[in-house]
Structures are given as C-alpha cells and as structure tokens.
Motif scaffolding. Structure first.
Motif, mmCIF file in Angstrom:
data_model
loop_
_atom_site.group_PDB
_atom_site.id
_atom_site.type_symbol
_atom_site.label_atom_id
_atom_site.label_comp_id
_atom_site.label_asym_id
_atom_site.label_seq_id
_atom_site.Cartn_x
_atom_site.Cartn_y
_atom_site.Cartn_z
ATOM 1 N N LEU A 74 0.830 -1.207 0.000
ATOM 2 C CA LEU A 74 0.000 0.000 0.000
ATOM 3 C C LEU A 74 0.866 1.260 0.000
ATOM 4 O O LEU A 74 0.551 2.247 -0.674
ATOM 5 C CB LEU A 74 -0.921 -0.004 1.223
ATOM 6 N N MET A 75 1.970 1.219 0.738
ATOM 7 C CA MET A 75 2.874 2.359 0.749
ATOM 8 C C MET A 75 3.587 2.524 -0.583
ATOM 9 O O MET A 75 3.838 3.648 -1.036
ATOM 10 C CB MET A 75 3.899 2.195 1.879
ATOM 11 N N ILE A 76 3.923 1.400 -1.221
ATOM 12 C CA ILE A 76 4.583 1.449 -2.523
ATOM 13 C C ILE A 76 3.685 2.134 -3.543
ATOM 14 O O ILE A 76 4.153 2.911 -4.388
ATOM 15 C CB ILE A 76 4.965 0.029 -2.983
ATOM 16 N N VAL A 77 2.384 1.861 -3.470
ATOM 17 C CA VAL A 77 1.433 2.499 -4.384
ATOM 18 C C VAL A 77 1.478 4.018 -4.206
ATOM 19 O O VAL A 77 1.503 4.777 -5.187
ATOM 20 C CB VAL A 77 0.009 1.957 -4.157
ATOM 21 N N LEU A 78 1.499 4.477 -2.952
ATOM 22 C CA LEU A 78 1.575 5.920 -2.701
ATOM 23 C C LEU A 78 2.879 6.512 -3.216
ATOM 24 O O LEU A 78 2.901 7.600 -3.796
ATOM 25 C CB LEU A 78 1.427 6.192 -1.202
ATOM 26 N N VAL A 79 3.989 5.776 -3.016
ATOM 27 C CA VAL A 79 5.284 6.253 -3.497
ATOM 28 C C VAL A 79 5.299 6.326 -5.018
ATOM 29 O O VAL A 79 5.849 7.273 -5.609
ATOM 30 C CB VAL A 79 6.414 5.342 -2.979
ATOM 31 N N MET A 80 4.691 5.352 -5.675
ATOM 32 C CA MET A 80 4.635 5.364 -7.138
ATOM 33 C C MET A 80 3.826 6.553 -7.645
ATOM 34 O O MET A 80 4.198 7.193 -8.635
ATOM 35 C CB MET A 80 4.038 4.052 -7.651
ATOM 36 N N ILE A 81 2.727 6.862 -6.962
ATOM 37 C CA ILE A 81 1.932 8.033 -7.342
ATOM 38 C C ILE A 81 2.760 9.305 -7.187
ATOM 39 O O ILE A 81 2.768 10.181 -8.067
ATOM 40 C CB ILE A 81 0.651 8.113 -6.494
ATOM 41 N N ALA A 82 3.475 9.406 -6.058
ATOM 42 C CA ALA A 82 4.329 10.579 -5.833
ATOM 43 C C ALA A 82 5.447 10.639 -6.872
ATOM 44 O O ALA A 82 5.824 11.727 -7.325
ATOM 45 C CB ALA A 82 4.916 10.536 -4.427
ATOM 46 N N SER A 83 5.971 9.492 -7.286
ATOM 47 C CA SER A 83 7.032 9.460 -8.291
ATOM 48 C C SER A 83 6.524 9.961 -9.638
ATOM 49 O O SER A 83 7.233 10.672 -10.351
ATOM 50 C CB SER A 83 7.578 8.033 -8.425
ATOM 51 N N VAL A 84 5.296 9.568 -9.980
ATOM 52 C CA VAL A 84 4.706 10.043 -11.238
ATOM 53 C C VAL A 84 4.555 11.559 -11.210
ATOM 54 O O VAL A 84 4.866 12.251 -12.193
ATOM 55 C CB VAL A 84 3.348 9.356 -11.489
ATOM 56 N N VAL A 85 4.096 12.078 -10.067
ATOM 57 C CA VAL A 85 3.961 13.535 -9.928
ATOM 58 C C VAL A 85 5.320 14.209 -10.063
ATOM 59 O O VAL A 85 5.461 15.256 -10.730
ATOM 60 C CB VAL A 85 3.309 13.881 -8.583
ATOM 61 N N TYR A 86 6.344 13.624 -9.465
ATOM 62 C CA TYR A 86 7.693 14.183 -9.522
ATOM 63 C C TYR A 86 8.226 14.201 -10.955
ATOM 64 O O TYR A 86 8.781 15.205 -11.417
ATOM 65 C CB TYR A 86 8.626 13.376 -8.625
#
Length: 300
Positions: free
Chosen positions: A278-290
């Motif tokens: 679940l945390m990886i999903v959030l990190v991936m979303i943040a990575s896409v934004v970055y």
C-alpha cells in the motif's frame, strides 16, 4: 562475441553496456524484492514458511485483515498527519530560509552549509539528539519553554499520547528542512533578476513580486519538492524507532513502523508486506507527480 568485446574496448556501445548493467542492478536489488513483497502479500507467510516458496495462497485475505484491524484507522490517521505536517513544515521553513539566503551578506555561504548538517546525519543519530532535547525532566526544549513562560510544568514529549507524534514530526521537520532549502534556493537562482527589476519599476512591492513572479516561476520546483517530500516521509523509520517506538498506545504509530512491527515483532510477514505494498502504491503516485513536474520544468 569478439565484435562486441572489441566494440566495448574501443568505446563503441559502452554507454549501452553501462545502461544494461544499471538496469540489471535495479532488477536484482530493487525489482526482485518488490515483486517478492507483492507476491508475499497474497500468501500466508509466517516464521515457519518464510524460507520456502511453498506457501498457501491467501488472495485478498491479508488486505481484508489489515483494513479490519482495530488500529488501522488510527495508524492511517497518524500517517496522514505525519506526512502533511512534515511536508508543510519543511516547505515553509525551507522556503523562508531560501528567501533569506538570497540576500547578500557576509558569511551567507558558510551559514547555508551549516544547515546541511542535519540532512547528512543518519536518522538514528538525529533521533538520539532529539531524545535528549525532548527529555521530560532535563530536556532542553522544556527548559526553553519554561524560561519563556510558555509552560508551567514539564511536558513528557515521548511518553504523552498528546505529544508523542508531534515530537517525531518536529524532529523530521528539522531533518528535512535543509533539503527543501537547497532545492528551493536552486529554483530561486534560476529566476531572471530582470523580472524583479521590471516589476519594481512598475511599483510592485515585495509581496506582490513574490505572488506574481516567484511563486509562478517556482511552480515546477515546488511540485517536485512536495513529491520528493512525500517519498522521503513515507520512508522515514529511524526517527520512530529512536524516539517513540510507535507508542505510547500506538499514538505515534505510522504505516511504515506498523509494517515493521507486524513483520519482525509479530512475525506476520504477509500482513507486513501488505502494508508495504500500500505504501509502494503511494510512493509510485508521488514518483509520477515528480517526473511530470521535472518534465514541465525542462520544457519550460
């Protein structure tokens, strides 16, 4: 084969070889553990079955168990508060310092370098320092607050359920502020000075120049900093381990520390892996934004 070796020796295709090696490194040390973790979240894994791949398939049982756990909501609430408060605090203080260091005064470079000390220090060392600062009986923070007349008695920051999470937030803000300051300083340095000079000639005051020039020109940098802040904050574990250990009564427990507790204290590796996914999903979303922010900045 000889052609490939001779080509690499002559420098032809050497860049491709470097990319292949880098991709292989990422696949071995990042990709495989990620896939292993995702697979484990759909299995029943305990200390006896951890060393074998012959594990019962659990489907979404681990996810349902996590969502039904009584501490899921408090932990997620703490996680959101920790992320938002840390990112906002780091950004506001970092931006203020970045604006301050745009002023030309003696020793500004050395002083800016001193602020980087917090960023290069290991999290456990930072946690040990703040443990001393937050100490209830002899801590520096309580002493300063008493001298200023802001409190009448000692606050036990680490063991009081009302303050334990905020103790970690304060330490994390201190840890990440310098990183925000450096990135924002780079963004500020890229803004052409003639824009400010033209606005000043048109009669714009400092606040108007900030709202009409600085913020619009810093939009891509701000987006990237917020995305990186989310990634780094979700990865923060050392401060919780050093300061509060998720307590008392889970008052400072967050998702990353809860995943560690399930895996290495309760030996429920499947549920620990589920939280990590679940945390990886959030990190991936943040990575896409970055990535989108950096692309916008390059195009701009």
């Amino acid at each position: 084969m000889k052609r490939i070796i001779s080509g690499l020796w002559d420098g032809k295709g050497f860049d491709i070889a470097l990319v292949v090696v880098a991709l292989g490194f990422l696949m071995i040390f990042a990709g495989l553990p990620l896939i292993y973790n995702v697979v484990m979240s759909f299995q029943k894994v305990d200390i006896f079955s951890l060393g074998t791949f012959a594990r019962p398939f659990a489907g979404f049982d681990n996810y349902r168990a996590i969502f039904a756990d009584p501490i899921f909501v408090p932990v997620m609430k703490n996680t959101v508060i920790f992320i938002v408060a840390s990112i906002v605090g780091q950004f506001i203080i970092g931006f203020s310092l970045a604006l301050f260091f745009t002023l030309d005064f003696p020793g500004s470079g050395y002083l800016r370098g001193l602020f980087l000390v917090s960023w290069v220090m290991p999290g456990l060392v930072v946690g040990a320092i703040w443990n001393w600062i937050f100490a209830g009986d002899f801590g520096v923070l309580n002493f300063a607050l008493r001298e200023l007349g802001l409190i009448g008695g000692n606050i036990f920051w680490r063991s009081d359920t009302n303050f334990s999470l905020w103790a970690v937030i304060i330490a994390n803000i201190w840890l990440g502020t310098s990183f925000n300051m450096i990135l924002l300083s780079v963004g500020l340095a890229s803004i052409p000075r003639d824009l400010y000079e033209a606005a000043e000639l048109d009669g714009a005051n400092a606040l108007q120049r900030f709202w009409t020039i600085t913020l619009p020109m810093m939009r891509a940098t701000i987006g990237a900093i917020i995305a990186l802040g989310l990634i780094f904050t979700l990865q923060q574990f050392d401060l919780f381990a050093a300061i509060t250990s998720g307590g008392p009564a889970n008052s400072s427990n967050v998702a990353q520390y809860w995943a560690w507790e399930l895996s290495f204290r309760e030996y429920d590796f499947a549920r620990g892996a589920t939280i990590s996914v679940l945390m990886i999903v959030l990190v991936m979303i943040a990575s896409v934004v970055y990535v989108r922010s950096t692309r916008y900045e390059v195009r701009g």
